[in-house]
Design a protein around this motif. Structure first.
Motif, PDB file in Angstrom:
ATOM      1  N   THR A  31      11.596  31.251  35.662  1.00 12.39           N
ATOM      2  CA  THR A  31      12.607  31.667  36.405  1.00 12.39           C
ATOM      3  C   THR A  31      12.730  30.716  37.720  1.00 12.39           C
ATOM      4  N   GLY A  32      11.939  29.842  37.949  1.00  9.64           N
ATOM      5  CA  GLY A  32      12.013  28.905  39.171  1.00  9.64           C
ATOM      6  C   GLY A  32      11.062  29.527  40.495  1.00  9.64           C
ATOM      7  N   LYS A  33      10.250  30.506  40.322  1.00  5.33           N
ATOM      8  CA  LYS A  33       9.669  30.875  41.553  1.00  5.33           C
ATOM      9  C   LYS A  33       8.827  29.658  42.330  1.00  5.33           C
ATOM     10  N   SER A  34       8.113  28.910  41.705  1.00  2.00           N
ATOM     11  CA  SER A  34       7.262  27.802  42.518  1.00  2.00           C
ATOM     12  C   SER A  34       8.508  27.080  42.770  1.00  2.00           C
ATOM     13  N   THR A  35       9.681  26.766  42.438  1.00  2.94           N
ATOM     14  CA  THR A  35      10.606  25.803  42.955  1.00  2.94           C
ATOM     15  C   THR A  35      11.191  26.459  44.197  1.00  2.94           C
ATOM     16  N   ASP A  82       8.031  42.554  53.301  1.00  5.03           N
ATOM     17  CA  ASP A  82       9.328  42.884  53.906  1.00  5.03           C
ATOM     18  C   ASP A  82      10.570  42.809  52.821  1.00  5.03           C
ATOM     19  N   ILE A  83      10.287  41.546  51.939  1.00  2.75           N
ATOM     20  CA  ILE A  83      11.247  41.230  50.853  1.00  2.75           C
ATOM     21  C   ILE A  83      10.490  41.011  49.787  1.00  2.75           C
ATOM     22  N   VAL A  84      10.934  41.311  48.602  1.00  2.00           N
ATOM     23  CA  VAL A  84      10.668  40.871  47.271  1.00  2.00           C
ATOM     24  C   VAL A  84      11.729  40.418  46.680  1.00  2.00           C
ATOM     25  N   LEU A  85      11.855  38.996  46.238  1.00  2.00           N
ATOM     26  CA  LEU A  85      12.856  38.375  45.568  1.00  2.00           C
ATOM     27  C   LEU A  85      12.744  38.223  44.121  1.00  2.00           C
ATOM     28  N   ILE A  86      13.538  38.952  43.280  1.00  2.46           N
ATOM     29  CA  ILE A  86      13.107  38.811  41.956  1.00  2.46           C
ATOM     30  C   ILE A  86      13.979  37.955  41.303  1.00  2.46           C
ATOM     31  N   LEU A  87      13.549  36.744  40.838  1.00  2.00           N
ATOM     32  CA  LEU A  87      14.540  35.880  40.124  1.00  2.00           C
ATOM     33  C   LEU A  87      14.711  36.276  38.710  1.00  2.00           C
ATOM     34  N   GLU A  88      16.022  36.301  38.620  1.00  2.00           N
ATOM     35  CA  GLU A  88      16.491  37.073  37.044  1.00  2.00           C
ATOM     36  C   GLU A  88      17.110  36.005  36.283  1.00  2.00           C
ATOM     37  N   LEU A  89      16.612  35.882  35.011  1.00  2.00           N
ATOM     38  CA  LEU A  89      16.988  34.771  33.958  1.00  2.00           C
ATOM     39  C   LEU A  89      16.816  35.415  32.593  1.00  2.00           C
ATOM     40  N   ILE A  95      17.898  38.100  42.490  1.00  2.00           N
ATOM     41  CA  ILE A  95      18.820  36.770  42.572  1.00  2.00           C
ATOM     42  C   ILE A  95      18.927  36.229  41.035  1.00  2.00           C
ATOM     43  N   ASP A  96      20.237  35.740  40.884  1.00  2.00           N
ATOM     44  CA  ASP A  96      20.680  35.108  39.506  1.00  2.00           C
ATOM     45  C   ASP A  96      20.203  33.881  39.522  1.00  2.00           C
ATOM     46  N   ALA A  97      19.090  33.616  38.582  1.00  2.00           N
ATOM     47  CA  ALA A  97      18.289  32.527  38.736  1.00  2.00           C
ATOM     48  C   ALA A  97      19.013  31.446  37.807  1.00  2.00           C
ATOM     49  N   ARG A  98      20.048  31.552  37.077  1.00  2.00           N
ATOM     50  CA  ARG A  98      20.811  30.717  36.308  1.00  2.00           C
ATOM     51  C   ARG A  98      21.284  29.698  36.842  1.00  2.00           C
ATOM     52  N   LYS A  99      21.609  29.836  38.023  1.00  2.00           N
ATOM     53  CA  LYS A  99      22.342  28.715  38.981  1.00  2.00           C
ATOM     54  C   LYS A  99      21.269  27.786  39.176  1.00  2.00           C
ATOM     55  N   VAL A 114      20.484  28.784  43.836  1.00  2.00           N
ATOM     56  CA  VAL A 114      19.518  29.773  44.054  1.00  2.00           C
ATOM     57  C   VAL A 114      18.964  29.803  45.305  1.00  2.00           C
ATOM     58  N   HIS A 115      18.608  28.737  45.859  1.00  2.00           N
ATOM     59  CA  HIS A 115      18.133  28.575  47.291  1.00  2.00           C
ATOM     60  C   HIS A 115      19.047  29.352  48.322  1.00  2.00           C
ATOM     61  N   SER A 116      20.374  28.984  48.216  1.00  2.00           N
ATOM     62  CA  SER A 116      21.449  29.503  49.105  1.00  2.00           C
ATOM     63  C   SER A 116      21.450  30.902  49.116  1.00  2.00           C
ATOM     64  N   ASP A 117      21.284  31.763  47.849  1.00  2.00           N
ATOM     65  CA  ASP A 117      21.250  33.003  47.592  1.00  2.00           C
ATOM     66  C   ASP A 117      20.060  33.574  48.236  1.00  2.00           C
ATOM     67  N   VAL A 118      18.981  32.956  48.143  1.00  2.00           N
ATOM     68  CA  VAL A 118      17.787  33.495  49.012  1.00  2.00           C
ATOM     69  C   VAL A 118      18.054  33.539  50.305  1.00  2.00           C
ATOM     70  N   ILE A 119      18.401  32.432  50.724  1.00  2.00           N
ATOM     71  CA  ILE A 119      18.833  32.581  52.428  1.00  2.00           C
ATOM     72  C   ILE A 119      19.580  33.548  52.596  1.00  2.00           C
ATOM     73  N   ARG A 120      20.815  33.481  51.886  1.00  2.00           N
ATOM     74  CA  ARG A 120      21.706  34.901  52.024  1.00  2.00           C
ATOM     75  C   ARG A 120      20.945  36.229  51.979  1.00  2.00           C
ATOM     76  N   ALA A 121      20.232  36.422  51.040  1.00  4.30           N
ATOM     77  CA  ALA A 121      19.238  37.740  50.918  1.00  4.30           C
ATOM     78  C   ALA A 121      18.259  37.937  52.309  1.00  4.30           C
TER      79      ALA A 121
END
Ligand code: ADP
Ligand code: MG
Length: 211
Positions: free
Chosen positions: A28-32, A138-145, A188-192, A197-204
């Motif tokens: 899903t891109g976690k390491s990235t 504090d936050i869990v970001l689940i990458l969805e794919l 987070i929608d990990a298809r992008k 995806v990084h921008s969405d992480v920053i937004r979160a």
């Protein structure tokens, strides 16, 4: 105590801690995303510690080796995950948070709920055990794919011997991640693209007023 700790004097943050976890099935891109986020936060002048589970410590190493050399029993495997995490929490996570660093993890106990859940344990019970010794993020970001894209990213092609097994297991993991409904869980929608995806992480992170 959990949550963002910000002491503000004359508008200047003096100290804070932040515990960020990436979760999601393989590919899903976690390491990235851990790498991109660490770079971005470091560039903002924050001390950032990145780590992963299983760790490179003795218990984590045994777990990784067992994935190649024949799997351990479900109970042995679960015990090793907990031993590994106890060390991780005591030796790295807690000290880093205590001195004000940002900690970013590639997998945490939500993955144990998912992957050891497949092996017959109750995910809720696994969580209960972990919450006794492992601080909540504090936050869990689940990458969805979707499974097809995830499998193709990790190089599993149609017709490959273990594809059906992998597909079934990943679907069950996906379902456990989908069942998490805590306030600190963000999907987070990990298809992008990695950058999107990084921008969405920053937004979160902005949405919880971290940055
Ligand atoms: P994970 O750690 O969740 O298994 P990785 O970050 O290792 O995922 O990514 C798996 C593969 O997919 C790598 O080859 C990586 O370069 C690629 N990848 C990561 N993020 C994306 C993305 N957003 N779009 C396309 N490919 C990606
Ligand atoms: Mg990875």
């Amino acid at each position: 105590m959990r949550g963002l700790q910000v002491q503000v004097l004359l508008g200047v943050p003096l100290s804070f801690f932040m515990f960020i976890v990436f979760e999601g099935i393989d590919g899903t891109g976690k390491s990235t995303q851990v790498r991109l986020l660490a770079e971005a936060l470091t560039a903002r002048g924050l001390e950032v510690i990145t780590s992963k589970e299983p760790t490179d410590g003795p218990h984590g190493t045994r777990l990784r080796q067992s994935a190649q050399s024949g799997r351990l029993s479900p109970q042995e495997e679960l015990d090793l995950f907990h031993l590994d995490r106890r060390e991780h929490v005591e030796n790295l996570i807690k000290p880093a948070l205590a001195r004000g660093a940002v900690v970013i993890l590639d997998r945490y106990f939500f993955s144990t709920m998912a992957y050891q859940g497949i092996r017959g344990f109750d995910p809720i019970e696994i969580r209960r055990i972990n919450e006794k010794f492992a601080p909540l993020p504090d936050i869990v970001l689940i990458l969805e794919l979707d499974l097809d894209t995830a499998l193709s990213r990790i190089g599993v092609r149609d017709g490959q011997g273990n594809e059906f097994e992998q597909r079934d297991a990943l679907q069950k993991c996906h379902d456990v991640f989908a069942s998490l409904d805590d306030d600190f869980v963000h999907r987070i929608d990990a298809r992008k693209s990695p950058e999107e995806v990084h921008s969405d992480v920053i937004r979160a992170l902005s949405s919880i007023q971290f940055i």
